[in-house]
Design an enzyme around this catalytic site. Structure first.
Site, short mmCIF file in Angstrom:
data_model
loop_
_atom_site.label_atom_id
_atom_site.label_comp_id
_atom_site.label_asym_id
_atom_site.label_seq_id
_atom_site.Cartn_x
_atom_site.Cartn_y
_atom_site.Cartn_z
CG PHE A 135 37.51 40.68 31.72
CD1 PHE A 135 38.56 39.89 31.25
CD2 PHE A 135 36.37 40.04 32.19
CE1 PHE A 135 38.47 38.51 31.24
CE2 PHE A 135 36.26 38.66 32.19
CZ PHE A 135 37.32 37.89 31.71
CG ASP A 219 30.34 43.60 29.82
OD1 ASP A 219 29.60 43.14 30.71
OD2 ASP A 219 31.37 43.03 29.43
CE LYS A 248 31.11 38.28 36.52
NZ LYS A 248 31.78 37.20 37.25
#
Length: 401
Positions: A135, A219, A248
């Site tokens: 994702f 990522d 984040k």
């Protein structure tokens, strides 16, 4: 429905479904809803609020920078932007040749990574390899990198050239050739249920991409900023990638993303090739720099490793037929369940005053603030044990005490 639920159903788009509560205040690892009920937050906004809620370092950084300078265009540099870029390069080991592009989110950071891969590949290298169950975001480029069919199908056709392969070293070896521009991977696949890559995968990917002249892009949006007990997930395997994407936890709750590039990849973006109006603004970068400085000075990377080990020990030792295993590293943990009841566990936990998340029907995701200590862990043990007992009792047709 309450008034706020009516307002949310009427005024908010339906992408997130029904909201679970109306939260009005936070402090440390606790949140309070509009009814005054306290919740122990072991999700941290999905691995975002690294310092917990309303941490003094966060509050001071927002207040001080907002009173000084909030935004200028990227025609200009600002001290917070330069300070954060230097800190990220140092923490990521990017070296003197490294460079940083700032965005507003993780999806935007992965959009930049997608374009970086295209710039590197040109027409001679049209292939980009990503992993099944990966994702990388919801924008069109980041969604193209994401393998989940249910997310992609309504928006087809995707940007071309991306191939999704199984997360095995053998599949990567079979797929690699000199037409691959880049390989993009998460060190731990968070949305897939906190699934770790096979041992040695990142080292093999580094070796194969170097051999074939491709970029290795990692990522780190969910795994970065100390969450796994190291500053970055790739650090556990001792490799150096060509680029990493961040968001984040680096902002501690303030929206920011970043692409950090290494070596020759740092020269691929040229003036006009990419941009972001708000990316790297002084307010966002000042806050992120303060958050990362606090993580460093307070030893929170080490705390994530220590508290994560304690959490794993507790979870693995639970006397519950619902717990089937534990995955993840540091304070990014997936509790594997023996039945597809993660949604019920999350609901039971919230009823008890504990916030966790169902990454999928068979996995409960736990990602608390990096600041948690003995008191928060003790309360988590009590509440999570009770929530599992509630669900087990329901499955058994009994009433839990």
């Amino acid at each position: 429905m309450t008034v706020w639920q009516d307002d949310a159903a009427r005024d908010l788009v339906l992408n997130a479904g029904e909201r679970l509560a109306l939260l009005v205040r936070g402090e440390g690892s606790y949140l309070w809803d509009a009814d005054g009920r306290r919740h122990l937050d072991f999700l941290a906004g999905i691995a975002v609020t690294s310092l917990g809620h309303a941490h003094p370092a966060f509050v001071e950084a927002v207040s001080a920078q907002a009173a000084t300078l909030a935004h200028v265009s990227n025609y200009f540099a600002t001290p917070p932007q330069l300070a954060l870029a230097a800190r990220l390069k140092r923490l990521a080991g990017a070296g003197i040749d490294g460079r940083v592009f700032f965005s507003n989110s993780g999806a935007e950071a992965n959009e930049a990574a997608f374009k970086l891969a295209r710039l590197h590949g040109g027409v001679e290298r049209p292939r980009i390899l990503a992993l099944e169950n990966g994702f990388h975001g919801r924008t069109m480029g980041s969604l193209a990198l994401t393998a989940k069919t249910s997310m992609r199908a309504p928006f087809e056709p995707m940007p071309g050239g991306v191939e999704h392969i199984p997360a095995t070293i053998e599949a990567l070896q079979a797929a690699m050739d000199d037409r691959v521009a880049a390989v993009i991977v998460e060190p731990i696949q968070g949305e897939a249920g906190v699934v770790e890559l096979p041992e040695g995968y990142l080292a093999a990917a580094r070796s194969l991409t170097l051999a074939h002249g491709a970029l290795l892009i990692v990522d780190e949006i969910q795994t970065g900023a100390g969450r796994t007990g190291a500053w970055f997930g790739f650090s556990h395997e001792g490799i150096t990638p060509d680029a990493i994407t961040l968001a984040k936890g680096i902002g501690g709750g303030f929206p920011i993303g970043a692409l950090v590039t290494y070596g020759s990849a740092s020269a691929l973006f040229t003036p006009g090739s990419h941009g972001s109006t708000f990316g790297g603004n002084p307010l966002a970068t000042a806050v992120a720099d303060a958050v990362l400085a606090e993580i460093e000075s307070a030893g929170l990377v080490e705390n994530a490793a220590r508290r994560g080990a304690e959490l794993r020990e507790f979870l693995l030792g639970m006397d519950s037929p619902l717990v089937d295993g534990v995955r993840g590293r540091g304070l990014l943990i997936g509790v594997a369940l023996s039945a597809p009841v993660a949604g019920a566990v999350v609901a039971a936990a919230q009823e008890r005053g504990l916030i966790v998340n169902a990454a999928n029907p068979e996995t409960v995701r736990i990602a608390p603030a990096l600041t948690i200590g003995d008191a928060e862990l003790a309360e988590f043990r009590e509440l999570f044990t009770a929530a599992l007992a509630d669900v087990q009792a329901s499955l058994s047709g009994k009433v839990s005490a």
